[in-house]
Design an enzyme around this catalytic site. Structure first.
Site, PDB file in Angstrom:
ATOM      1  N   ASP A 134      -0.493   0.586  -6.449  1.00  0.00           N
ATOM      2  CA  ASP A 134       0.891   1.071  -6.381  1.00  0.00           C
ATOM      3  C   ASP A 134       1.540   1.020  -7.768  1.00  0.00           C
ATOM      4  O   ASP A 134       2.180   1.975  -8.214  1.00  0.00           O
ATOM      5  CB  ASP A 134       1.727   0.186  -5.435  1.00  0.00           C
TER       6      ASP A 134
ATOM      7  N   THR B 138       0.003   2.066   1.919  1.00  0.00           N
ATOM      8  CA  THR B 138      -0.484   0.878   1.201  1.00  0.00           C
ATOM      9  C   THR B 138      -1.209  -0.073   2.162  1.00  0.00           C
ATOM     10  O   THR B 138      -2.244  -0.645   1.811  1.00  0.00           O
ATOM     11  CB  THR B 138       0.681   0.154   0.494  1.00  0.00           C
TER      12      THR B 138
END
Ligand SMILES: Nc1ncnc2c1ncn2[C@@H]1O[C@H](COP(=O)(O)O)[C@@H](OP(=O)(O)O)[C@H]1O
Ligand SMILES: [Mg+2]
Length: 360
Positions: free
Chosen positions: A111, A180
């Site tokens: 990320d 995620t």
């Protein structure tokens, strides 16, 4: 007798040479500095290239076609980071806290590194526009990534002319890694990187990129796209794609609305779920007729999908049928309904009022 001629004192020769070297150094260092500063600005040495940020951004306007080109590049570059980190198996997984429903809100190096690439590529190219991104941007860890000012052929083919809009009307939303949770579980097919450009709060450009299959979908409202709707959808007993890790009461809502014959497809990522509604050549992509979400969700998760659906004649609204404004606050409360080639308002009327039924 000494031969006739000019007598040069050794000291004079040395001073002369030193002066000459000084002049040469001065000229040459100026030349080099000029070359380096041109490189630093992204121009081509010898002239010919536009230097610095996208020229249009300087005049208070931006060209949406250029923004689309940079958004595609940003999604791909971010995706390269996402893939690299996953393949290294060193994710540095952390929790950012909990969602309202108590799920872990996770973050990884994938990320963070994707965010850095995507944010700085867009910010350097369009310094005057507002950019909202899911992850924190570390100002001490800046990266100068330059766009080469090339608009890819497939974009030029679809969108023949530039589309200028005031820079101040633009809000960019970046999701450097959607799904995620699934990324940490190594469920790679759900993972996407996304960029969205909203003008006066309306979603206008969307890019959804799948880093592990290297597929990219993009579209511009009233512009063009590289993706299309499927030819048919099942409106009566739709296959409904829903969240697998932030589902809330979505299954109950879907079955109550469409009956027990309805197929529920749990999947990760809002980008993946929008692509499930479209004609996507990627083999790992499941297909669905509707996308429903009932819990709180953030605008970087949904803006790109909203823009793509809108460009293709589809709809993404809250469950009450309200349009979503992509300015101001980061999140939306009213759930999500996404459809294409269906009577969206009729679907809205069918759905229960979540406030009243307590299905939120
Ligand atoms: N209730 C909620 N609160 C916060 N974020 C949520 C949420 N429901 C979904 N999201 C976010 O929306 C994206 C899609 O969710 P899902 O995969 O569950 O459908 C994920 O984004 P990220 O992976 O970018 O964090 C997820 O974190
Ligand atoms: Mg994310």
């Amino acid at each position: 007798m000494a031969p006739m001629g000019i007598r040069l004192s050794p000291l004079g020769v040395a001073v002369f040479c030193l002066l000459g070297l000084g002049v040469l150094y001065h000229l040459y260092s100026g030349f080099l500095a000029g070359r380096f500063s041109l490189f630093g600005l992204g121009g081509e040495p010898g002239g010919g290239g536009a230097a610095g940020p996208a020229a249009a951004a300087d005049g208070g306007t931006v060209d949406l076609r250029e923004m689309l080109a940079v958004s595609v590049l940003a999604a791909v570059r971010g995706g390269d980071e996402v893939r690299r980190v996953r393949e290294s198996n060193v994710l540095h997984e952390k929790s950012k806290g909990k969602t309202r429903e108590g799920a872990e809100d996770k973050m990884t190096s994938g990320d963070v590194l994707s965010n850095r690439k995507m944010f700085y590529l867009l910010k350097t190219s369009f310094p005057n526009v507002q950019i909202n991104t899911e992850e924190h941007v570390d100002a001490a860890d800046q990266e100068v990534i330059l766009w080469d000012h090339k608009i890819p052929e497939d974009i030029l083919k679809e969108i023949a002319t530039p589309k200028e809009v005031p820079a101040e009307s633009v809000t960019v939303w970046i999701d450097p890694l959607d799904a995620t949770q699934e990324y940490t579980e190594d469920l790679r097919k759900y993972v996407t990187t996304m960029v969205c450009v909203a003008v006066n709060g309306k979603p206008v450009l969307g890019v959804i990129h799948k880093p592990f299959s290297e597929y990219t979908a993009w579209a511009m409202v009233d512009g063009g796209s590289n993706v299309k709707a499927r030819t048919s959808y099942n409106e009566k007993t739709p296959r409904i794609v829903v969240s697998r890790s932030h589902s809330g009461m979505v299954k109950q809502v879907a079955l109550q609305t469409f009956g027990n014959q309805t197929t529920i497809i749990p999947a990760g990522g809002a980008g993946y779920k929008v692509l499930a509604l479209l004609d996507v050549p990627d083999k790992s992509q499941e297909k669905a007729d509707l996308y429903i979400h009932v819990t709180y969700i953030k605008k970087w998760d949904i803006c790109a999908g909203n823009a793509i659906l809108k460009a293709l004649g589809g709809h993404m609204t809250t469950l009450n049928g309200e349009e979503i404004s992509y300015t101001g606050s980061d999140g939306i409360e009213g759930g999500l309904l996404a459809s294409i080639r269906m009577n969206h308002q009729a679907l809205v009327r069918k759905l229960p009022d979540l406030e009243k039924t307590g299905h939120k």
